[in-house]
Structures are given as structure tokens and as C-alpha cells.
Design an enzyme around this catalytic site. Structure first.
Site, short mmCIF file in Angstrom:
data_model
loop_
_atom_site.label_atom_id
_atom_site.label_comp_id
_atom_site.label_asym_id
_atom_site.label_seq_id
_atom_site.Cartn_x
_atom_site.Cartn_y
_atom_site.Cartn_z
N ILE A 16 0.86 -1.19 0.00
CA ILE A 16 0.00 0.00 0.00
C ILE A 16 0.90 1.24 0.00
CG2 ILE A 16 -1.82 1.24 1.22
CD1 ILE A 16 -2.66 -1.59 0.21
N GLU A 17 0.78 2.02 -1.05
CA GLU A 17 1.52 3.28 -1.17
C GLU A 17 0.55 4.41 -0.84
OE1 GLU A 17 3.98 5.77 -4.64
OE2 GLU A 17 3.12 3.80 -5.09
N ILE A 18 0.96 5.28 0.08
CA ILE A 18 0.14 6.44 0.45
C ILE A 18 0.94 7.67 0.06
CG2 ILE A 18 -1.12 7.60 2.28
CD1 ILE A 18 -0.89 4.89 3.86
#
Length: 127
Positions: A121-123
Site C-alpha cells: 500500500i503506497e500512500i
């Protein structure tokens, strides 16, 4: 001619529904939504992530629904420093970042975490 305008939803296959609900609602701040015959989804903005539990998938489903195979990038609604502070408060480990990347429309600044099924998960924030 472009045929597609935007993404409505995607389907996430998980192993542990409780842990997945915790991550997407408490850690990422998405809204839990129930629909249909007890189905769950995580709503954010004008999109949602429908949830399937491995072995109990809703039909029709992906040809090979597996947990841990996604690599998703979300644009944060708040500055990335606030995201980092929240992840630290939740005791959720950042595995990389902040780093600069290339997003769909412009440069982004990102941190990377893994959800309970080890999806990446890239934020990010726009820069």
C-alpha cells in the site's frame, strides 16, 4: 477515444476479515460499508474497495483470487507528514519512504506499508 473515465471499485481478497477491516478503517480511515447479503466494502472519496474473504468469494470473481497480490497507491486527503504521524500513532510500520515517485498525473511523495495480507500500500501526496 477513451472508453474508461474512472475506477468505481476494486475487489480485495483477504484471509482475516477482522484484521483487514481494522487496517482499512482504523489505519487508513476509510468508511466501512455493508451492502447486499452481508458484503463489506471500504469507501473513500467516490471509490470503494469491495471485500472478499478467501474461499467465500462473491460470484463472479477473478480467475485466481488471492490475498497479498495487490500493489495499490492512494492519494492522501491530508499532508503526508500527517499520514506518517497517524501510522506511527497506530504503530503501523512504514517499510519505505518518504520517497518521490511518478504518479498518474504528476510527481508524488510516498510512504509504503503492508496491509494484513501483505498487499503493498503506497500512500502519497501530490508535489
Amino acid at each position: 477515444m477513451a472508453l474508461i473515465d474512472h475506477l468505481d471499485h476494486l475487489v480485495l481478497t483477504c484471509i482475516d476479515e477482522t484484521a483487514t477491516r481494522h487496517f482499512y478503517t482504523e489505519v487508513l480511515g476509510m468508511q466501512l460499508e455493508t451492502f447486499g447479503a452481508g458484503r463489506s466494502a471500504f469507501r473513500f472519496g467516490k471509490q470503494k474497495i469491495n471485500l472478499h474473504v478467501r474461499g467465500k468469494e462473491f460470484e463472479p470473481k477473478a480467475h485466481l483470487p488471492v490475498s497479498g497480490a495487490l500493489d495499490l497507491c492512494f492519494i492522501a486527503a491530508v499532508p503526508l507528514d500527517d499520514v506518517i504521524a497517524h501510522l506511527n500513532q497506530c504503530d503501523w510500520p512504514i517499510i519505505e519512504g518518504p520517497v518521490e515517485r511518478t504518479g498518474a498525473t504528476q510527481k508524488i511523495r510516498s510512504v509504503y506499508v503492508r496491509d494484513p495480507d501483505l498487499n503493498l500500500i503506497e500512500i502519497s501526496e501530490l508535489v
